[in-house]
Design a protein around this motif. Structure first.
Motif, PDB file in Angstrom:
ATOM      1  N   UNK A  29       0.734  -0.999   0.028  1.00  0.00           N
ATOM      2  CA  UNK A  29      -0.171   0.058   0.084  1.00  0.00           C
ATOM      3  C   UNK A  29       0.683   1.255   0.185  1.00  0.00           C
ATOM      4  N   UNK A  30       1.780   1.019   0.810  1.00  0.00           N
ATOM      5  CA  UNK A  30       3.087   3.055   0.415  1.00  0.00           C
ATOM      6  C   UNK A  30       3.994   2.659  -0.267  1.00  0.00           C
ATOM      7  N   UNK A  31       3.771   1.824  -0.813  1.00  0.00           N
ATOM      8  CA  UNK A  31       4.881   1.533  -2.305  1.00  0.00           C
ATOM      9  C   UNK A  31       4.144   2.187  -3.802  1.00  0.00           C
ATOM     10  N   UNK A  32       2.735   2.294  -3.369  1.00  0.00           N
ATOM     11  CA  UNK A  32       1.960   2.309  -4.999  1.00  0.00           C
ATOM     12  C   UNK A  32       1.991   3.907  -4.833  1.00  0.00           C
ATOM     13  N   UNK A  33       2.474   4.978  -4.223  1.00  0.00           N
ATOM     14  CA  UNK A  33       2.461   6.398  -4.226  1.00  0.00           C
ATOM     15  C   UNK A  33       4.801   6.063  -4.663  1.00  0.00           C
ATOM     16  N   UNK A  38      12.144  14.886  -0.775  1.00  0.00           N
ATOM     17  CA  UNK A  38      11.090  14.536  -1.593  1.00  0.00           C
ATOM     18  C   UNK A  38      10.496  12.882  -1.478  1.00  0.00           C
ATOM     19  N   UNK A  39      11.667  11.997  -1.254  1.00  0.00           N
ATOM     20  CA  UNK A  39      10.913  11.020  -1.097  1.00  0.00           C
ATOM     21  C   UNK A  39      10.315  11.049   0.275  1.00  0.00           C
ATOM     22  N   UNK A  40      10.685  11.150   0.683  1.00  0.00           N
ATOM     23  CA  UNK A  40      10.137  10.942   2.310  1.00  0.00           C
ATOM     24  C   UNK A  40       9.044  11.611   2.024  1.00  0.00           C
ATOM     25  N   UNK A  41       8.613  13.523   2.334  1.00  0.00           N
ATOM     26  CA  UNK A  41       7.659  13.769   1.438  1.00  0.00           C
ATOM     27  C   UNK A  41       6.252  13.135   1.201  1.00  0.00           C
ATOM     28  N   UNK A  42       6.503  12.038  -0.184  1.00  0.00           N
ATOM     29  CA  UNK A  42       5.406  11.435  -0.805  1.00  0.00           C
ATOM     30  C   UNK A  42       5.445  10.290  -0.115  1.00  0.00           C
ATOM     31  N   UNK A  43       5.814   9.746   0.743  1.00  0.00           N
ATOM     32  CA  UNK A  43       5.886   8.737   1.611  1.00  0.00           C
ATOM     33  C   UNK A  43       5.082   9.299   2.464  1.00  0.00           C
ATOM     34  N   UNK A  44       5.444   9.839   3.679  1.00  0.00           N
ATOM     35  CA  UNK A  44       4.721  10.392   4.563  1.00  0.00           C
ATOM     36  C   UNK A  44       3.281  10.844   4.268  1.00  0.00           C
ATOM     37  N   UNK A  45       2.749  11.503   2.856  1.00  0.00           N
ATOM     38  CA  UNK A  45       1.735  11.838   2.181  1.00  0.00           C
ATOM     39  C   UNK A  45       0.765  10.706   1.860  1.00  0.00           C
ATOM     40  N   UNK A  46       1.503   9.673   1.775  1.00  0.00           N
ATOM     41  CA  UNK A  46       0.729   8.257   1.411  1.00  0.00           C
ATOM     42  C   UNK A  46       0.159   7.890   3.149  1.00  0.00           C
ATOM     43  N   UNK A  47       1.339   7.653   3.861  1.00  0.00           N
ATOM     44  CA  UNK A  47       1.109   7.399   5.162  1.00  0.00           C
ATOM     45  C   UNK A  47      -0.455   8.664   6.280  1.00  0.00           C
ATOM     46  N   UNK A  48      -0.135   9.814   5.477  1.00  0.00           N
ATOM     47  CA  UNK A  48      -1.413  10.553   7.108  1.00  0.00           C
ATOM     48  C   UNK A  48      -2.315   9.596   5.168  1.00  0.00           C
ATOM     49  N   UNK A  49      -2.753   9.580   4.300  1.00  0.00           N
ATOM     50  CA  UNK A  49      -4.162   9.157   3.618  1.00  0.00           C
ATOM     51  C   UNK A  49      -3.914   7.629   4.105  1.00  0.00           C
ATOM     52  N   UNK A  50      -3.298   6.978   3.809  1.00  0.00           N
ATOM     53  CA  UNK A  50      -3.578   5.470   4.511  1.00  0.00           C
ATOM     54  C   UNK A  50      -4.312   5.486   5.794  1.00  0.00           C
ATOM     55  N   UNK A  51      -4.177   6.513   6.771  1.00  0.00           N
ATOM     56  CA  UNK A  51      -4.226   6.386   7.846  1.00  0.00           C
ATOM     57  C   UNK A  51      -5.594   7.199   8.226  1.00  0.00           C
ATOM     58  N   UNK A  52      -6.226   7.834   7.561  1.00  0.00           N
ATOM     59  CA  UNK A  52      -7.883   8.389   6.958  1.00  0.00           C
ATOM     60  C   UNK A  52      -8.430   6.892   6.608  1.00  0.00           C
ATOM     61  N   UNK A  53      -7.665   5.782   6.431  1.00  0.00           N
ATOM     62  CA  UNK A  53      -8.627   4.715   5.499  1.00  0.00           C
ATOM     63  C   UNK A  53      -8.706   3.495   6.449  1.00  0.00           C
TER      64      UNK A  53
END
Length: 68
Positions: free
Chosen positions: A26-30, A41-56
């Motif tokens: 799930x985290x690798x999709x981003x 930049x990689x860390x920012x994208x990964x952090x945003x993906x984690x926040x998205x998953x946290x809401x799901x």
């Protein structure tokens, strides 16, 4: 090894013991098929993906809620 301490070696892939391992896809999709200019930049994208998953939570539960 100090007295009373016993090591238990886990298998290299043990999703039943480490449910978070099931979340990697799930985290690798981003990150898939993307080029990042730097580690920030990689860390920012990964952090945003984690926040998205946290809401799901239903998605997380579906990947980590084992039948036993």
């Amino acid at each position: 090894m100090p007295a009373g301490i016993h090591l238990h070696v886990l298998p290299p892939y043990s999703p039943e013991l480490q449910p978070a391992e099931c979340l990697w896809p799930l985290t690798n999709e981003a990150l898939a098929n993307r080029h990042f200019q730097d580690l920030d930049e990689l860390q920012e994208v990964q952090a945003q993906r984690c926040l998205t998953l946290q809401a799901m939570p239903e998605v997380i539960r579906a990947h980590t809620n084992f039948h036993w």
